[in-house]
Design a protein around this motif. Sequence first.
Motif, PDB file in Angstrom:
ATOM      1  N   ILE A 451     -12.198  -4.652  12.346  1.00 32.90           N
ATOM      2  CA  ILE A 451     -13.043  -3.912  11.414  1.00 32.90           C
ATOM      3  C   ILE A 451     -12.399  -2.539  11.218  1.00 32.90           C
ATOM      4  O   ILE A 451     -12.233  -1.777  12.164  1.00 32.90           O
ATOM      5  CB  ILE A 451     -14.486  -3.786  11.924  1.00 32.90           C
ATOM      6  CG1 ILE A 451     -15.127  -5.175  11.989  1.00 32.90           C
ATOM      7  CG2 ILE A 451     -15.300  -2.874  11.018  1.00 32.90           C
ATOM      8  CD1 ILE A 451     -16.565  -5.180  12.414  1.00 32.90           C
ATOM      9  N   GLN A 452     -11.995  -2.259   9.975  1.00 34.07           N
ATOM     10  CA  GLN A 452     -11.233  -1.069   9.645  1.00 34.07           C
ATOM     11  C   GLN A 452     -12.127  -0.023   8.981  1.00 34.07           C
ATOM     12  O   GLN A 452     -13.016  -0.352   8.205  1.00 34.07           O
ATOM     13  CB  GLN A 452     -10.097  -1.433   8.686  1.00 34.07           C
ATOM     14  CG  GLN A 452      -9.156  -2.502   9.206  1.00 34.07           C
ATOM     15  CD  GLN A 452      -8.150  -1.947  10.182  1.00 34.07           C
ATOM     16  OE1 GLN A 452      -7.644  -0.835  10.003  1.00 34.07           O
ATOM     17  NE2 GLN A 452      -7.841  -2.709  11.217  1.00 34.07           N
ATOM     18  N   LYS A 453     -11.858   1.249   9.280  1.00 29.32           N
ATOM     19  CA  LYS A 453     -12.578   2.362   8.654  1.00 29.32           C
ATOM     20  C   LYS A 453     -11.747   2.900   7.497  1.00 29.32           C
ATOM     21  O   LYS A 453     -10.572   3.246   7.664  1.00 29.32           O
ATOM     22  CB  LYS A 453     -12.825   3.465   9.684  1.00 29.32           C
ATOM     23  CG  LYS A 453     -13.267   4.803   9.095  1.00 29.32           C
ATOM     24  CD  LYS A 453     -14.669   4.729   8.522  1.00 29.32           C
ATOM     25  CE  LYS A 453     -15.139   6.109   8.060  1.00 29.32           C
ATOM     26  NZ  LYS A 453     -14.409   6.605   6.865  1.00 29.32           N
ATOM     27  N   GLY A 454     -12.354   2.930   6.310  1.00 24.85           N
ATOM     28  CA  GLY A 454     -11.658   3.501   5.170  1.00 24.85           C
ATOM     29  C   GLY A 454     -11.987   2.755   3.891  1.00 24.85           C
ATOM     30  O   GLY A 454     -12.827   1.857   3.866  1.00 24.85           O
ATOM     31  N   SER A 455     -11.313   3.124   2.823  1.00 25.42           N
ATOM     32  CA  SER A 455     -11.489   2.462   1.537  1.00 25.42           C
ATOM     33  C   SER A 455     -10.640   1.198   1.497  1.00 25.42           C
ATOM     34  O   SER A 455      -9.457   1.216   1.876  1.00 25.42           O
ATOM     35  CB  SER A 455     -11.075   3.391   0.398  1.00 25.42           C
ATOM     36  OG  SER A 455     -10.971   2.676  -0.810  1.00 25.42           O
ATOM     37  N   SER A 456     -11.233   0.127   0.996  1.00 21.69           N
ATOM     38  CA  SER A 456     -10.485  -1.132   0.878  1.00 21.69           C
ATOM     39  C   SER A 456      -9.275  -0.983  -0.030  1.00 21.69           C
ATOM     40  O   SER A 456      -8.283  -1.698   0.130  1.00 21.69           O
ATOM     41  CB  SER A 456     -11.388  -2.230   0.313  1.00 21.69           C
ATOM     42  OG  SER A 456     -12.473  -2.471   1.168  1.00 21.69           O
ATOM     43  N   PHE A 457      -9.347  -0.045  -0.981  1.00 21.34           N
ATOM     44  CA  PHE A 457      -8.316   0.071  -2.001  1.00 21.34           C
ATOM     45  C   PHE A 457      -7.109   0.907  -1.570  1.00 21.34           C
ATOM     46  O   PHE A 457      -6.110   0.932  -2.289  1.00 21.34           O
ATOM     47  CB  PHE A 457      -8.922   0.652  -3.286  1.00 21.34           C
ATOM     48  CG  PHE A 457     -10.071  -0.156  -3.810  1.00 21.34           C
ATOM     49  CD1 PHE A 457      -9.855  -1.385  -4.408  1.00 21.34           C
ATOM     50  CD2 PHE A 457     -11.383   0.302  -3.681  1.00 21.34           C
ATOM     51  CE1 PHE A 457     -10.909  -2.141  -4.892  1.00 21.34           C
ATOM     52  CE2 PHE A 457     -12.444  -0.447  -4.165  1.00 21.34           C
ATOM     53  CZ  PHE A 457     -12.206  -1.677  -4.768  1.00 21.34           C
ATOM     54  N   ASP A 458      -7.205   1.581  -0.422  1.00 22.94           N
ATOM     55  CA  ASP A 458      -6.038   2.356   0.003  1.00 22.94           C
ATOM     56  C   ASP A 458      -5.566   1.996   1.408  1.00 22.94           C
ATOM     57  O   ASP A 458      -4.839   2.750   2.039  1.00 22.94           O
ATOM     58  CB  ASP A 458      -6.313   3.861  -0.102  1.00 22.94           C
ATOM     59  CG  ASP A 458      -7.426   4.327   0.832  1.00 22.94           C
ATOM     60  OD1 ASP A 458      -7.857   3.543   1.702  1.00 22.94           O
ATOM     61  OD2 ASP A 458      -7.849   5.498   0.703  1.00 22.94           O
ATOM     62  N   ARG A 459      -5.979   0.826   1.879  1.00 24.26           N
ATOM     63  CA  ARG A 459      -5.463   0.358   3.160  1.00 24.26           C
ATOM     64  C   ARG A 459      -3.989  -0.030   2.997  1.00 24.26           C
ATOM     65  O   ARG A 459      -3.559  -0.421   1.899  1.00 24.26           O
ATOM     66  CB  ARG A 459      -6.234  -0.870   3.655  1.00 24.26           C
ATOM     67  CG  ARG A 459      -7.716  -0.669   3.984  1.00 24.26           C
ATOM     68  CD  ARG A 459      -7.931   0.232   5.189  1.00 24.26           C
ATOM     69  NE  ARG A 459      -7.923   1.642   4.810  1.00 24.26           N
ATOM     70  CZ  ARG A 459      -7.695   2.638   5.641  1.00 24.26           C
ATOM     71  NH1 ARG A 459      -7.448   2.380   6.915  1.00 24.26           N
ATOM     72  NH2 ARG A 459      -7.716   3.880   5.232  1.00 24.26           N
ATOM     73  N   PRO A 460      -3.215   0.040   4.075  1.00 21.46           N
ATOM     74  CA  PRO A 460      -1.809  -0.387   3.973  1.00 21.46           C
ATOM     75  C   PRO A 460      -1.715  -1.830   3.474  1.00 21.46           C
ATOM     76  O   PRO A 460      -2.490  -2.695   3.881  1.00 21.46           O
ATOM     77  CB  PRO A 460      -1.307  -0.269   5.416  1.00 21.46           C
ATOM     78  CG  PRO A 460      -2.232   0.698   6.070  1.00 21.46           C
ATOM     79  CD  PRO A 460      -3.557   0.516   5.423  1.00 21.46           C
ATOM     80  N   GLU A 461      -0.782  -2.079   2.588  1.00 17.67           N
ATOM     81  CA  GLU A 461      -0.617  -3.422   2.020  1.00 17.67           C
ATOM     82  C   GLU A 461      -0.408  -4.469   3.123  1.00 17.67           C
ATOM     83  O   GLU A 461      -0.856  -5.614   3.015  1.00 17.67           O
ATOM     84  CB  GLU A 461       0.586  -3.426   1.068  1.00 17.67           C
ATOM     85  CG  GLU A 461       0.698  -4.659   0.206  1.00 17.67           C
ATOM     86  CD  GLU A 461      -0.368  -4.740  -0.874  1.00 17.67           C
ATOM     87  OE1 GLU A 461      -0.559  -5.838  -1.425  1.00 17.67           O
ATOM     88  OE2 GLU A 461      -1.011  -3.710  -1.149  1.00 17.67           O
ATOM     89  N   SER A 462       0.239  -4.050   4.191  1.00 22.73           N
ATOM     90  CA  SER A 462       0.531  -4.987   5.284  1.00 22.73           C
ATOM     91  C   SER A 462      -0.742  -5.493   5.961  1.00 22.73           C
ATOM     92  O   SER A 462      -0.747  -6.582   6.538  1.00 22.73           O
ATOM     93  CB  SER A 462       1.423  -4.315   6.330  1.00 22.73           C
ATOM     94  OG  SER A 462       0.783  -3.152   6.861  1.00 22.73           O
TER      95      SER A 462
END
Length: 666
Positions: A451-462
């Motif tokens: 579970i990641q914190k942040g915007s889905s649109f600027d997560r690392p592509e990897s």
Amino acid sequence: MSVKWNLESDVNDWVKDQLKALNLTKHVDWNEESSMSDYLKESLKGSAKTKRKTNFGKPDFHIEKYKVPVIFEDKVKLNKLISKNKDGIKMDDASISNFAVNGGIYYAQNMISSEMYHEVVMVGVAGDSEDNVEIDVYFVFSDQIEPKHLTGYKTLDFLQSKDSFDEFYNNVTVTEEEKHQILIDTKEQLAKHAKNLNKLMNNNAINVEQRVVYVSGMLLSMQDIYKSDKFLQRGLVPDDLIGAQTDSKRDGSQVYEQIEEFLRAREIPNDKLKIMLGQFKNVIQLDDGRDELIELDKNVAKLIIESKASITKQIFVYIFENVFKSIDGTSSLDIMGEMYSEFLKYALGDGKEIGIVLTPPYITKMMAEILDVNKDSRVMDLATGSAGFLIASMERMINDANNSFGKKTEKSKKKIEDVKHNQLLGVELDSKMYTLAATNMILRGDGSANIQKGSSFDRPESLYTDFNANRLLLNPPFSYRENGMPFISYGLDHMEKGYAAIIIQDSAGSGRAIETNKHILKNNTLVASIKMPTDTFMPSAGVQTSIYVFEAGKPHDYDNTVRFIDFRNDGYKRAKRGITEIDHPLERYQDIIKIYKAGKNAKLNEHSYLWNLENIVIDDQITNNGDDWNFEQHQIIDTTPTEEDFMKTVGDYLSWEVSQLLKAGE
């Protein structure tokens, strides 16, 4: 005339005679408490929430040779069979000590709470003599929910052989209908507790934005602490909060420090740990005014012996008694999800304060079923919220692993660990909801690793390429542009193949999201559109919604049809006071999966009378305009006049003619 019984050993002797008559042999087929296996002994210790200062001993007899254990609890005197009140079977210390059924259920629930067993058959026996003795049989499947009373079993014949027990087991296990009723009953019970807790927090000036974090943190502080399966420390219990006023020992500090110890032992990554601890510290520890001793709120007056306690302790005790005991160690994952999500809904108020509308658990479950989530799925949610879709998916994945490899086998254990750590991905921007999502998954045996914190649109592509999702489930923020369609478009762009489903305001499918919809159809197929009830998100929001289902990586073929389904009658009525069953919701939620798969050809068997498939299922083509994705747009309204219409029109005309003639003659 039979001899009157005076001692419990008289009842024990009667049970032994019954077992002997069934050709069951002591030490081979059954045992007394003194000959119990170490495994069964260990399970009777229960878990943190079931440990009491009172020691109630062990069941009188037990059978461990069948697929689930059978335990017996005996009492002399027929009136000692069971103690009940209007709320059900009483589970106070006196009832557990003095009544056969109450004591037996206590043992069985401890066994389940230990997580060493998932089901137990409990036989309560009480009587005055051989001619006046009764047995009561219960199927215990949860450590908190009242067990299933098997009223048809008044002898022990079902224990005679493996075949007779298997037949018994197949007849008494909890059906889907009963599970559904348990969910509804549990929701109602939890709704009552959550409402009281909301009042308790409101009375003590805890603002709405803090309430869910407060609850989540306290639930974590109640968990036993393990590191690499090694026990380190038990979770906090109410007696640990003594109202000390020194800064390091005050109640809020105790709770916060326990949370920190728990999360560090789980080896939570530092970035995630920092966010979660920041939320908990701000809400639970920093306000020392909440640790001052005050008069008890009426909602906890019967739960705390002292006349005064800190706000922290009062809230802790209420959560411990009414929420934690229903979540920690519960054997059924979907029941935990139902209870916790219902609590979150109340604690969040109407959701508007923090911009969140949670998807009801029975809908997250349905959408996971529609996508056929299984043990090999890789499930992604780009607007995770409180992790409802991940919880529903994890439940299905774990069940599939257990069904495929067998419960507790090495293969199933390995697969379940893989599911929890590698096959679920959630991204959440809001810090509070991120903390709740991680907590929520931890309370269900984890699954919070990705579970990641942040915007889905600027997560690392990897992040997305390495995860390689083949299932995508979403309820995007209603306030986002184009009603949130860019979330599923972005998710589909990061899937090579698989299936996706989104529940969304359906104006997105009729003109509000044309550009995004056109983009989606270039590389993906719209498979189905399911019209949902207007009150789906009540009391949080009353909006028109649909579920859109896509096949990823396959450009839409406009010569093929899309399945449009009208599910506005799902059998429920939702309002501020809660949810009410009005028209067979269990059957409807079972059938909708069949209707999604087979359309008008769905074999609904005994449920067919609930549906008019000709009216609620339409297989029709869409255009490439991106604005014709909703059921009503493909619904054909028959305007051909009937004979009744004709006669009414003629009658109206003749009445008019008569009125005109009368006027002319005046």
